[in-house]
Scaffold this motif. Structure first.
Motif, PDB file in Angstrom:
ATOM      1  N   SER A  58       5.675  11.659   2.741  1.00 18.21           N
ATOM      2  CA  SER A  58       4.245  11.794   3.036  1.00 18.21           C
ATOM      3  C   SER A  58       3.904  13.064   3.809  1.00 18.21           C
ATOM      4  O   SER A  58       2.746  13.491   3.830  1.00 18.21           O
ATOM      5  N   HIS A 104       2.536   1.809  -3.495  1.00 16.11           N
ATOM      6  CA  HIS A 104       1.625   2.202  -4.562  1.00 16.11           C
ATOM      7  C   HIS A 104       0.779   3.430  -4.212  1.00 16.11           C
ATOM      8  O   HIS A 104      -0.002   3.890  -5.037  1.00 16.11           O
ATOM      9  N   ARG A 105       0.946   3.958  -3.023  1.00 15.58           N
ATOM     10  CA  ARG A 105       0.142   5.107  -2.618  1.00 15.58           C
ATOM     11  C   ARG A 105       0.655   6.410  -3.225  1.00 15.58           C
ATOM     12  O   ARG A 105      -0.136   7.272  -3.623  1.00 15.58           O
ATOM     13  N   TYR A 106       2.006   6.555  -3.292  1.00 15.06           N
ATOM     14  CA  TYR A 106       2.601   7.785  -3.786  1.00 15.06           C
ATOM     15  C   TYR A 106       3.450   7.515  -5.028  1.00 15.06           C
ATOM     16  O   TYR A 106       4.046   6.445  -5.153  1.00 15.06           O
ATOM     17  N   LEU A 121       0.827  -1.203   0.000  1.00 13.38           N
ATOM     18  CA  LEU A 121       0.000   0.000   0.000  1.00 13.38           C
ATOM     19  C   LEU A 121       0.859   1.249   0.000  1.00 13.38           C
ATOM     20  O   LEU A 121       0.551   2.232  -0.678  1.00 13.38           O
ATOM     21  N   TYR A 122       1.965   1.210   0.759  1.00 20.73           N
ATOM     22  CA  TYR A 122       2.851   2.380   0.803  1.00 20.73           C
ATOM     23  C   TYR A 122       3.498   2.627  -0.554  1.00 20.73           C
ATOM     24  O   TYR A 122       3.524   3.741  -1.071  1.00 20.73           O
TER      25      TYR A 122
END
Length: 215
Positions: A114, A26-28, A23-24
């Protein structure tokens, strides 16, 4: 018996960790080295307060990294920094919606950016808006000269302004000469304003090629 009980628990922990990492990742967007044209566009947009030019910069172009910075502020998008600095100068919190995080790739240790987000931008304006000490363009001729030549400028431009073309930062000095209004005769002032308008008109038509473009 205990080993059998621990196995499912260990697998579950590893699975959750894997999901969290996925998730990390592909999040940014993943950051990359910016082109000279992208650095130039951001620098001029900040110095001449043109947030509309910040939109031209890809979110992936990296504006800065800090290996010893706290988590969340280890990498920053050049586009986001452009919007942040112009938002502070104009005290326009609406621009903060364009301040978005990026991350580094696996080879750079997944640096975390982030913290650079809309909330950070709004808070920054609230705290430091009246005491802004940011900066825009600062590039040597190795990177800046090709961009200026692309805009149609030559060494004669520098000589006309009594700037030594052999100075490693001559084009940077030329642009900052245009940035500041100087006391003097009305004739000189009008000439300098015309040079500034011409420069901004050329930059307004500039479009940076993709980093992977061959032509």
């Amino acid at each position: 018996m205990n080993r059998k009980r621990k196995a499912p628990k260990t697998i579950a922990i590893l699975a959750l960790a894997g999901v969290g990492l996925w998730l990390y990742v592909h999040r940014y967007p993943t950051g990359r080295i910016p082109t000279a044209c992208e650095q130039f566009t951001a620098g001029v947009a900040i110095d001449f307060v043109r947030p509309d030019w910040c939109k031209r910069i890809p979110i992936e172009a990296v504006g800065g990294t800090g290996g010893f910075s706290p988590k969340g502020f280890q990498i920053e998008s050049l586009r986001s920094d452009c919007f942040l600095q112009t938002a502070v100068q104009t005290n326009n919190t609406k621009l903060c919606s364009e301040v978005k995080p990026i991350r580094s790739d696996w080879l750079d240790g997944l640096a975390d950016g982030s913290g650079y987000n809309e909330a950070y931008c709004r808070d920054y304006i609230k705290k430091f808006g009246r005491n802004w000490e940011g900066g825009g363009l600062f590039m040597s001729n190795d990177e800046l000269a090709p961009v200026m030549h692309q805009l149609g400028y030559t060494d004669q431009t520098l000589l006309d302004m009594q700037i030594d073309p052999n100075d490693a930062y001559s084009w940077n000095k030329y642009i900052h000469y245009l940035l500041w209004d100087r006391p003097g005769s009305m004739r000189n002032y009008e000439r300098e304003q015309e040079q500034k308008r011409d420069f901004l008109d050329r930059v307004g038509k500039l479009r940076c090629k993709s980093r992977w473009s061959l032509f």
